[in-house]
Design a protein around this motif. Structure first.
Motif, PDB file in Angstrom:
ATOM      1  N   ALA A   1       0.903  -1.130  -0.163  1.00 56.41           N
ATOM      2  CA  ALA A   1       0.042   0.187   0.146  1.00 56.41           C
ATOM      3  C   ALA A   1       0.844   1.358   0.149  1.00 56.41           C
ATOM      4  N   TYR A   2       2.068   1.165   0.885  1.00 55.25           N
ATOM      5  CA  TYR A   2       2.761   2.372   0.899  1.00 55.25           C
ATOM      6  C   TYR A   2       3.466   2.638  -0.415  1.00 55.25           C
ATOM      7  N   LEU A   3       4.143   1.435  -1.037  1.00 56.26           N
ATOM      8  CA  LEU A   3       5.069   1.561  -2.061  1.00 56.26           C
ATOM      9  C   LEU A   3       4.121   2.007  -3.487  1.00 56.26           C
ATOM     10  N   ASN A   4       2.928   1.706  -3.582  1.00 62.46           N
ATOM     11  CA  ASN A   4       2.257   1.826  -4.911  1.00 62.46           C
ATOM     12  C   ASN A   4       1.078   3.095  -4.544  1.00 62.46           C
TER      13      ASN A   4
ATOM     14  N   ALA B   1      -2.588  -8.403  -8.517  1.00 59.07           N
ATOM     15  CA  ALA B   1      -2.545 -10.095  -8.856  1.00 59.07           C
ATOM     16  C   ALA B   1      -1.174 -10.206  -9.570  1.00 59.07           C
ATOM     17  N   THR B   2      -0.653 -11.133  -9.796  1.00 60.27           N
ATOM     18  CA  THR B   2       0.567 -11.621 -10.633  1.00 60.27           C
ATOM     19  C   THR B   2       0.165 -11.226 -12.194  1.00 60.27           C
ATOM     20  N   THR B   3      -1.074 -11.461 -12.539  1.00 62.35           N
ATOM     21  CA  THR B   3      -1.567 -11.180 -14.021  1.00 62.35           C
ATOM     22  C   THR B   3      -1.381  -9.699 -14.004  1.00 62.35           C
ATOM     23  N   ASP B   4      -1.107  -8.758 -13.195  1.00 64.46           N
ATOM     24  CA  ASP B   4      -0.945  -7.457 -13.238  1.00 64.46           C
ATOM     25  C   ASP B   4       0.601  -6.868 -13.450  1.00 64.46           C
ATOM     26  N   LEU B   5       1.606  -7.880 -13.353  1.00 62.02           N
ATOM     27  CA  LEU B   5       2.973  -7.703 -13.456  1.00 62.02           C
ATOM     28  C   LEU B   5       3.314  -8.043 -14.880  1.00 62.02           C
ATOM     29  N   ASN B   6       4.278  -7.294 -15.492  1.00 65.23           N
ATOM     30  CA  ASN B   6       4.972  -7.641 -16.538  1.00 65.23           C
ATOM     31  C   ASN B   6       6.300  -7.110 -16.576  1.00 65.23           C
ATOM     32  N   ALA B   7       7.365  -7.356 -17.225  1.00 66.74           N
ATOM     33  CA  ALA B   7       8.661  -6.887 -17.094  1.00 66.74           C
ATOM     34  C   ALA B   7       9.136  -5.523 -16.532  1.00 66.74           C
ATOM     35  N   GLU B   8       8.229  -4.652 -16.906  1.00 69.27           N
ATOM     36  CA  GLU B   8       8.597  -3.296 -16.662  1.00 69.27           C
ATOM     37  C   GLU B   8       7.571  -2.561 -15.678  1.00 69.27           C
ATOM     38  N   PHE B   9       6.236  -3.077 -15.470  1.00 71.58           N
ATOM     39  CA  PHE B   9       5.292  -2.185 -14.999  1.00 71.58           C
ATOM     40  C   PHE B   9       4.602  -3.311 -13.829  1.00 71.58           C
ATOM     41  N   LEU B  10       3.849  -2.431 -12.959  1.00 72.93           N
ATOM     42  CA  LEU B  10       2.830  -2.939 -12.243  1.00 72.93           C
ATOM     43  C   LEU B  10       1.442  -2.324 -12.773  1.00 72.93           C
ATOM     44  N   MET B  11       0.591  -3.042 -13.337  1.00 73.39           N
ATOM     45  CA  MET B  11      -0.599  -2.355 -13.777  1.00 73.39           C
ATOM     46  C   MET B  11      -1.695  -2.276 -12.821  1.00 73.39           C
ATOM     47  N   VAL B  12      -2.577  -1.082 -12.679  1.00 72.64           N
ATOM     48  CA  VAL B  12      -3.367  -0.977 -11.555  1.00 72.64           C
ATOM     49  C   VAL B  12      -4.369  -0.296 -12.466  1.00 72.64           C
ATOM     50  N   LYS B  13      -5.667  -0.967 -11.993  1.00 71.81           N
ATOM     51  CA  LYS B  13      -6.842  -0.251 -12.429  1.00 71.81           C
ATOM     52  C   LYS B  13      -7.621   0.326 -11.140  1.00 71.81           C
ATOM     53  N   GLN B  14      -7.803   1.473 -10.861  1.00 69.51           N
ATOM     54  CA  GLN B  14      -8.277   1.868  -9.688  1.00 69.51           C
ATOM     55  C   GLN B  14     -10.018   1.570  -9.606  1.00 69.51           C
ATOM     56  N   GLY B  15     -10.361   0.986  -8.493  1.00 71.99           N
ATOM     57  CA  GLY B  15     -11.758   0.604  -8.261  1.00 71.99           C
ATOM     58  C   GLY B  15     -12.688   1.884  -8.313  1.00 71.99           C
ATOM     59  N   LYS B  16     -12.378   2.960  -7.636  1.00 71.56           N
ATOM     60  CA  LYS B  16     -13.261   4.219  -7.345  1.00 71.56           C
ATOM     61  C   LYS B  16     -13.248   4.973  -8.629  1.00 71.56           C
ATOM     62  N   THR B  17     -12.168   5.124  -9.473  1.00 69.98           N
ATOM     63  CA  THR B  17     -12.098   6.140 -10.472  1.00 69.98           C
ATOM     64  C   THR B  17     -11.921   5.482 -12.018  1.00 69.98           C
TER      65      THR B  17
ATOM     66  N   LEU C   1       2.814   1.508 -12.889  1.00 71.24           N
ATOM     67  CA  LEU C   1       3.900   1.866 -12.010  1.00 71.24           C
ATOM     68  C   LEU C   1       5.160   1.208 -12.420  1.00 71.24           C
ATOM     69  N   ARG C   2       6.070   1.778 -12.776  1.00 69.78           N
ATOM     70  CA  ARG C   2       7.266   1.568 -13.486  1.00 69.78           C
ATOM     71  C   ARG C   2       8.117   0.665 -12.309  1.00 69.78           C
ATOM     72  N   LEU C   3       8.471  -0.547 -12.584  1.00 68.87           N
ATOM     73  CA  LEU C   3       9.321  -1.581 -11.749  1.00 68.87           C
ATOM     74  C   LEU C   3      10.685  -0.972 -11.732  1.00 68.87           C
ATOM     75  N   GLU C   4      11.179  -0.553 -12.847  1.00 75.52           N
ATOM     76  CA  GLU C   4      12.771  -0.179 -13.021  1.00 75.52           C
ATOM     77  C   GLU C   4      12.686   1.221 -13.460  1.00 75.52           C
ATOM     78  N   ASP C   5      13.810   2.011 -13.155  1.00 74.98           N
ATOM     79  CA  ASP C   5      14.045   3.385 -13.719  1.00 74.98           C
ATOM     80  C   ASP C   5      15.460   3.453 -14.019  1.00 74.98           C
ATOM     81  N   GLU C   6      15.812   3.383 -15.487  1.00 71.14           N
ATOM     82  CA  GLU C   6      17.133   3.448 -16.132  1.00 71.14           C
ATOM     83  C   GLU C   6      18.036   2.144 -15.452  1.00 71.14           C
TER      84      GLU C   6
ATOM     85  N   SER D   1      13.230  -0.490  -8.392  1.00 71.45           N
ATOM     86  CA  SER D   1      12.367   0.078  -7.364  1.00 71.45           C
ATOM     87  C   SER D   1      12.211  -0.526  -6.360  1.00 71.45           C
ATOM     88  N   GLY D   2      11.835   0.095  -5.195  1.00 72.54           N
ATOM     89  CA  GLY D   2      11.545  -0.540  -3.893  1.00 72.54           C
ATOM     90  C   GLY D   2      10.233  -1.210  -4.026  1.00 72.54           C
TER      91      GLY D   2
END
Length: 161
Positions: free
Chosen positions: A4-7, A18-34, A40-45, A49-50
């Motif tokens: 929760a803190y990191l994302n 879920a693991t299905t929301d992960l790919n090599a570069e990103f965590l994909m998030v679809k917000q429930g409310k909006t 969310l980038r998992l690596e930068d250059e 990332s944490g």
């Protein structure tokens, strides 16, 4: 709590990751409310990332426990965690931390820990990074919303002398 803190997402959205929301570069998030979609980038250059390090560690622990479900946040049996289960675990962890702080002689910290709620994690995340980035991470259309509702620290300024 770490996820929760990191994302910087709402508790309900954290429980859906879920693991299905992960790919090599990103965590994909679809917000429930909006229904806003974020990547969310998992690596930068080339630097991990944490968030990425946390997810890798979590997946290793899950593999050792034999948990095979795609949801990242589960109970020890690998079943999806409900809001109430999260609340119970949060309350237990918070009380344990407060007791430890009290035992270490820091009663002021123990009081602050007992006042901290899970919903305070999102504003904490928003308060610790630059406003524009915080606004985008939280999925807000304007920085004003982030500033008014989620920023809980004052602006850094210099004294007159």
């Amino acid at each position: 709590m770490d996820l929760a803190y990191l994302n910087g997402q709402r508790p309900a959205d954290v429980l859906k990751v879920a693991t299905t929301d992960l790919n090599a570069e990103f965590l994909m998030v679809k917000q429930g409310k909006t229904a806003k979609k974020l990547r969310l980038r998992l690596e930068d250059e080339g630097v991990q990332s944490g968030l990425s390090a946390f997810i890798e560690d979590l997946q290793e622990r899950r593999a050792l426990s034999g948990i095979k479900t795609s949801r990242l946040i589960t109970n020890t049996s690998g079943l999806r965690m409900s809001q109430q289960m999260l609340r119970n675990r949060w309350d237990e962890a918070r009380e344990k931390a407060a007791i430890k702080a009290g035992a270490d002689g820091d009663t002021d910290l123990a009081v602050l820990i007992r006042q901290f709620q899970f919903k305070d994690i999102r504003p904490k995340a928003a308060s610790e990074i630059e406003l524009t980035h915080a606004s985008r991470l939280l999925g807000h259309t304007t920085e004003d919303m982030t500033k008014k509702v989620y920023r809980r620290v004052g602006e850094i300024v210099k004294p007159t002398k």
